[in-house]
Design an enzyme around this catalytic site. Structure first.
Site, PDB file in Angstrom:
ATOM      1  N   LEU A  50      -4.759  -6.698  -2.262  1.00 26.93           N
ATOM      2  CA  LEU A  50      -3.606  -6.240  -1.509  1.00 26.93           C
ATOM      3  C   LEU A  50      -3.608  -5.414  -0.245  1.00 26.93           C
ATOM      4  O   LEU A  50      -4.808  -5.002  -0.102  1.00 26.93           O
ATOM      5  CB  LEU A  50      -2.947  -5.159  -2.522  1.00 26.93           C
ATOM      6  CG  LEU A  50      -2.701  -5.509  -3.939  1.00 26.93           C
ATOM      7  CD1 LEU A  50      -1.798  -4.581  -4.671  1.00 26.93           C
ATOM      8  CD2 LEU A  50      -1.816  -6.771  -3.891  1.00 26.93           C
ATOM      9  N   CYS A  51      -2.893  -5.702   0.422  1.00 29.25           N
ATOM     10  CA  CYS A  51      -2.958  -4.870   2.001  1.00 29.25           C
ATOM     11  C   CYS A  51      -2.571  -3.354   1.757  1.00 29.25           C
ATOM     12  O   CYS A  51      -1.666  -2.814   2.639  1.00 29.25           O
ATOM     13  CB  CYS A  51      -2.409  -5.575   2.858  1.00 29.25           C
ATOM     14  SG  CYS A  51      -2.626  -7.314   3.110  1.00 29.25           S
ATOM     15  N   THR A  52      -3.492  -2.816   1.061  1.00 26.68           N
ATOM     16  CA  THR A  52      -3.530  -1.363   1.176  1.00 26.68           C
ATOM     17  C   THR A  52      -4.732  -0.725   0.424  1.00 26.68           C
ATOM     18  O   THR A  52      -5.308  -1.072  -0.178  1.00 26.68           O
ATOM     19  CB  THR A  52      -2.526  -0.832  -0.007  1.00 26.68           C
ATOM     20  OG1 THR A  52      -2.713   0.573  -0.228  1.00 26.68           O
ATOM     21  CG2 THR A  52      -2.286  -1.412  -1.244  1.00 26.68           C
TER      22      THR A  52
END
Ligand SMILES: *Cc1c(COP(=O)(O)O)cnc(C)c1O
Length: 406
Positions: A356-358
């Site tokens: 995920l982009c976090t």
């Protein structure tokens, strides 16, 4: 380097160093399921927990399964053969267990009228969370000429000491404040509805036997005093649960026998008003948590400013709790391994992330593991409870995880 939690007992390395779950190796399991990410639940491990519970607690204490811990249909079917009842917290959960033939109780705030009606028609015990909910449920009974079983959930004046989530002793959306419970019991009885008893749940994830022993002693005493004040003997008292499992380094397993022995002692000399009362304990995490393993495949291996990252096809969208974002104050590492090098020696420090982009999407931070590369399998343990359905599965539109009971 940071520590990891203890890998639960019963997970062994088989041929070629492959982790085995329920006597099947992880390569076979992933092939059978059709790929990763994958949750595997070991049925034998669940049955062993139930056996341990039965051995430690007196026969008059029933065991209920709290469906919200893991509502995977094959697991519910399996558990139905082992426990004495299901505790649900929504009409959706009720729909998942209604056909399994066990007694069901329905707790949880915010039950809509439609949910109450469905549950009453299904013969489920409604654990009332407030006076307002009681009135709505009574109206449904009157309107449709239905009989029902109502229990009163009590917000106790005490909590579970040292538990992960403290409940009790506070203002709460759960249950009726203990000093108002006798009046609600009277209201139910006077309305001509069957009063099923009391439900007192005061916390979760306790690892200290002493805290649970104190809690159960206080709970029995509170049930007796409410019953005395209401002038009614409760047919059933649900004592709650809150048994924890070790997730992190230095967590010790709960001394189950100590809790069971103390409760047996307590139940052997009950106040008269509880002499014919049936008791139960409701457990989720302790029954199924250690039976589950989350398997995810390494997609990328990269170095950044001296740190090695293993990036996997899984992440917090399936296993939020392992990322440290499910109510934990401090992020710590769950037990983790390279599942296809399960017996290899640890030789490098890595950080394992999801896709995920976090930066929150961390599965293991600065842990020592055997050398692993693209294509290898990571296993996160203690994934059997509050895993997939307690995670934000829609986040980043990643594929859903698969599940398998073996
Ligand atoms: C969530 C819940 C449980 C299960 O808790 P565990 O910590 O998983 O054992 C039991 N009872 C109630 C009322 C709950 O809300």
């Amino acid at each position: 380097m940071k520590a990891t939690g203890p890998i639960p007992a019963g997970f062994e390395s088989g041929e070629r160093g492959l982790l085995e779950i329920g006597e099947r190796d992880v390569d076979t399991l992933v092939t059978q399921a059709g790929g990763t990410p994958l949750f595997v639940y070991n049925s034998q491990r669940i049955a062993d927990q139930v056996r341990r519970f039965r051995a430690a607690f007196p026969a008059k204490v029933g065991l209920h399964y709290a469906v919200k811990a893991n509502p995977y249909a094959p697991l519910l079917e399996y558990v139905a053969n082992l426990v004495d009842g299901f505790d649900v917290a929504s009409a959706g959960e009720l729909g998942r267990v209604a056909h399994l033939g066990l007694p069901i109780s329905f707790a949880g705030p915010g039950k809509r009228n439609q949910e109450l009606e469905t549950a009453i028609r299904a013969g489920v015990t409604i654990n009332l969370e407030s006076e307002g909910e009681a009135e709505r449920a009574l109206l449904i009974c009157q309107r449709d000429g239905l009989t029902a079983k109502f229990a009163v959930r009590v917000n106790p004046p005490f909590g579970l000491k040292g538990s992960g989530q403290k409940m009790g002793g506070l203002a709460s959306q759960f249950g009726v404040d203990h000093d108002r419970a006798p009046a609600l019991v009277r209201r139910i009885v006077d309305a001509g509805v069957e009063w099923a008893g009391l439900h007192i749940f005061a916390g979760s994830q306790a690892l200290h036997a002493d805290a649970l022993i104190d809690l159960q002693r206080e709970t029995v005493a509170l049930a007796a005093s409410i019953a005395e004040e209401a002038g009614q003997a409760p047919p059933h008292v649900n004592l709650g649960g809150g048994f924890g499992i070790p997730y992190f380094a230095k967590d010790d397993p709960l001394d189950l026998q100590a809790v069971g022995t103390a409760l047996a002692d307590r139940l052997a000399r009950l106040p008269k008003i509880l002499a014919d009362t049936q008791f139960s304990i409701e457990l989720g995490r302790w029954l199924v948590g250690e039976a589950g393993v989350y398997l995810t495949r390494i997609v990328d291996r990269k170095e950044s400013r001296g740190k090695t990252f293993l990036v996997t096809d899984g992440g917090l969208q399936h296993q939020l709790a392992a990322s440290g974002n499910f109510g934990q104050l401090l992020r710590r590492n769950y037990p983790v391994a390279i599942a296809n090098r399960f017996n290899a020696a640890a030789e490098e420090e890595v950080t394992i992330t999801g896709c995920l982009c976090t930066p929150l999407d961390l599965l293991a931070d600065e842990v020592m593991l055997p050398r692993a590369d693209v294509g290898d399998l990571v296993s996160i343990f203690c994934a059997g409870a509050y895993g997939l359905t307690a995670s934000p599965v829609g986040f980043l539109s990643q594929p859903m995880a698969r599940e398998l009971l073996v």
